[in-house]
Scaffold this motif. Structure first.
Motif, PDB file in Angstrom:
ATOM      1  N   HIS A   1      45.001  31.708  45.672  1.00  0.00           N
ATOM      2  CA  HIS A   1      45.266  32.763  44.695  1.00  0.00           C
ATOM      3  C   HIS A   1      46.104  33.874  45.322  1.00  0.00           C
ATOM      4  O   HIS A   1      47.051  34.374  44.721  1.00  0.00           O
ATOM      5  CB  HIS A   1      43.932  33.311  44.153  1.00  0.00           C
ATOM      6  CG  HIS A   1      44.091  34.207  42.972  1.00  0.00           C
ATOM      7  ND1 HIS A   1      43.046  34.920  42.446  1.00  0.00           N
ATOM      8  CD2 HIS A   1      45.165  34.534  42.209  1.00  0.00           C
ATOM      9  CE1 HIS A   1      43.475  35.617  41.415  1.00  0.00           C
ATOM     10  NE2 HIS A   1      44.762  35.416  41.251  1.00  0.00           N
TER      11      HIS A   1
ATOM     12  N   HIS B   1      52.306  31.673  38.847  1.00  0.00           N
ATOM     13  CA  HIS B   1      51.067  32.380  38.503  1.00  0.00           C
ATOM     14  C   HIS B   1      51.231  33.378  37.347  1.00  0.00           C
ATOM     15  O   HIS B   1      50.250  33.794  36.745  1.00  0.00           O
ATOM     16  CB  HIS B   1      50.542  33.083  39.756  1.00  0.00           C
ATOM     17  CG  HIS B   1      49.131  33.557  39.653  1.00  0.00           C
ATOM     18  ND1 HIS B   1      48.099  32.768  39.183  1.00  0.00           N
ATOM     19  CD2 HIS B   1      48.564  34.769  39.947  1.00  0.00           C
ATOM     20  CE1 HIS B   1      46.976  33.470  39.197  1.00  0.00           C
ATOM     21  NE2 HIS B   1      47.228  34.682  39.651  1.00  0.00           N
TER      22      HIS B   1
ATOM     23  N   HIS C   1      41.251  42.260  37.830  1.00  0.00           N
ATOM     24  CA  HIS C   1      42.386  41.554  38.447  1.00  0.00           C
ATOM     25  C   HIS C   1      43.509  41.393  37.422  1.00  0.00           C
ATOM     26  O   HIS C   1      44.686  41.506  37.752  1.00  0.00           O
ATOM     27  CB  HIS C   1      41.938  40.189  38.970  1.00  0.00           C
ATOM     28  CG  HIS C   1      43.072  39.383  39.532  1.00  0.00           C
ATOM     29  ND1 HIS C   1      43.700  39.704  40.714  1.00  0.00           N
ATOM     30  CD2 HIS C   1      43.729  38.283  39.055  1.00  0.00           C
ATOM     31  CE1 HIS C   1      44.679  38.843  40.948  1.00  0.00           C
ATOM     32  NE2 HIS C   1      44.718  37.970  39.958  1.00  0.00           N
TER      33      HIS C   1
HETATM   34 ZN   LIG Z   1      46.146  36.386  39.951  1.00  0.00          ZN
END
Ligand SMILES: [Zn+2]
Ligand SMILES: [Zn+2]
Length: 267
Positions: free
Chosen positions: A120, A133, A219
């Motif tokens: 990630h 992403h 996030h």
């Molecule tokens: Zn992310």
């Protein structure tokens, strides 16, 4: 490895069953919380402003179907490794024993969490973010349909943690199913958009290190920090946890609003 027509049919049936069961579960959760419970659960909303619309959900459903399709080659490879005897998978619990099954369960949970965290972080490299992403980060006001809304490449990478493990570690097959179920539940919880865990969680010694809906929601609104999948310890250890996490978890519905996500790659 060329699959014959009967095994192809089995995989197609498996894909349809998996997609149907996934969308039924996620759809019911969405209806129960986002539609029928909209007023009742208003105080549990992580983001004060609602931004989800039909366009976002259609985009998320499309990506989820692609990710589920992208998962088929991995299933083929694992089935082939199992059939050829290369994978250390077994349906016979007594051949490895329950202490080993429990130890591998914990080990795989930790390995999967680390795999996700480091991939990630890599996916937040400006180039990878733009190419891959950013698809997942198009969803800012996350909801259950965002859970598997990834670029197909990301879907393959995140699922591939299991590949080295089946070659190296003796694994009881039903335990993989349990891990898959935990992963799915954790993913939907992370993208719920609502925080139902009690505020006292942050005072419970071990449980306070688990991921929450608020943790991952931040996030998406910040587009950086809080990279973890299931536990907070990688973020804590490597200094990537967002400093407002605990305050936001306690506030509920009063999360600071940030500008909608653009394609600008965060670091
Ligand atoms: Zn992310
Ligand atoms: Zn997410």
């Amino acid at each position: 490895m060329i699959p014959d027509s009967s095994s192809l049919l089995t995989f197609v049936q498996g894909f349809v069953a998996q997609a149907l069961s996934y969308f039924v579960v996620v759809g019911l959760i969405y209806l129960a919380i986002w539609k029928w419970g909209e007023q009742r659960f208003r105080g549990a909303r992580v983001q004060a402003k609602r931004r989800v619309d039909g366009k976002q959900i259609r985009f998320e459903v499309k990506n989820t179907l692609i990710v589920l399709l992208a998962g088929i080659p991995l299933t083929f490879v694992i089935s082939w490794l199992y059939a050829s005897g290369a994978a250390k998978l077994t349906l016979d619990a007594s051949s490895i024993g329950w202490p080993t099954i429990v130890a591998t369960f914990v080990g795989l949970l930790i390995f999967n969490d680390a795999w996700f965290y480091f991939w990630h972080r890599l996916l937040h490299h400006p180039k990878l973010f733009r190419l891959v992403h950013s698809v997942h980060h198009k969803s800012v006001d996350v909801n259950p349909f965002s859970s598997y809304s990834f670029h197909w490449f990301e879907g393959m990478i995140l699922g591939a943690w299991v590949l080295p493990m089946v070659l190296l570690v003796p694994i009881y097959i039903p335990m993989l199913g349990v891990l898959h179920g935990i992963g799915l539940a954790n993913n939907v919880m992370s993208h719920l958009g609502y925080e139902f865990l009690p505020k006292g969680l942050l005072r419970v010694p071990l449980l306070r290190w688990m991921n929450t809906s608020t943790f991952h929601n931040l996030h998406h609104t910040s587009s950086r920090g809080n990279y973890a999948l299931m536990f907070r310890f990688w973020d804590r250890l490597l200094g990537t946890e967002l400093p407002n996490y605990e305050a936001t978890f306690l506030e509920r519905g009063a999360a600071l609003q940030t500008a909608p996500q653009t394609d600008k790659a965060p670091t």
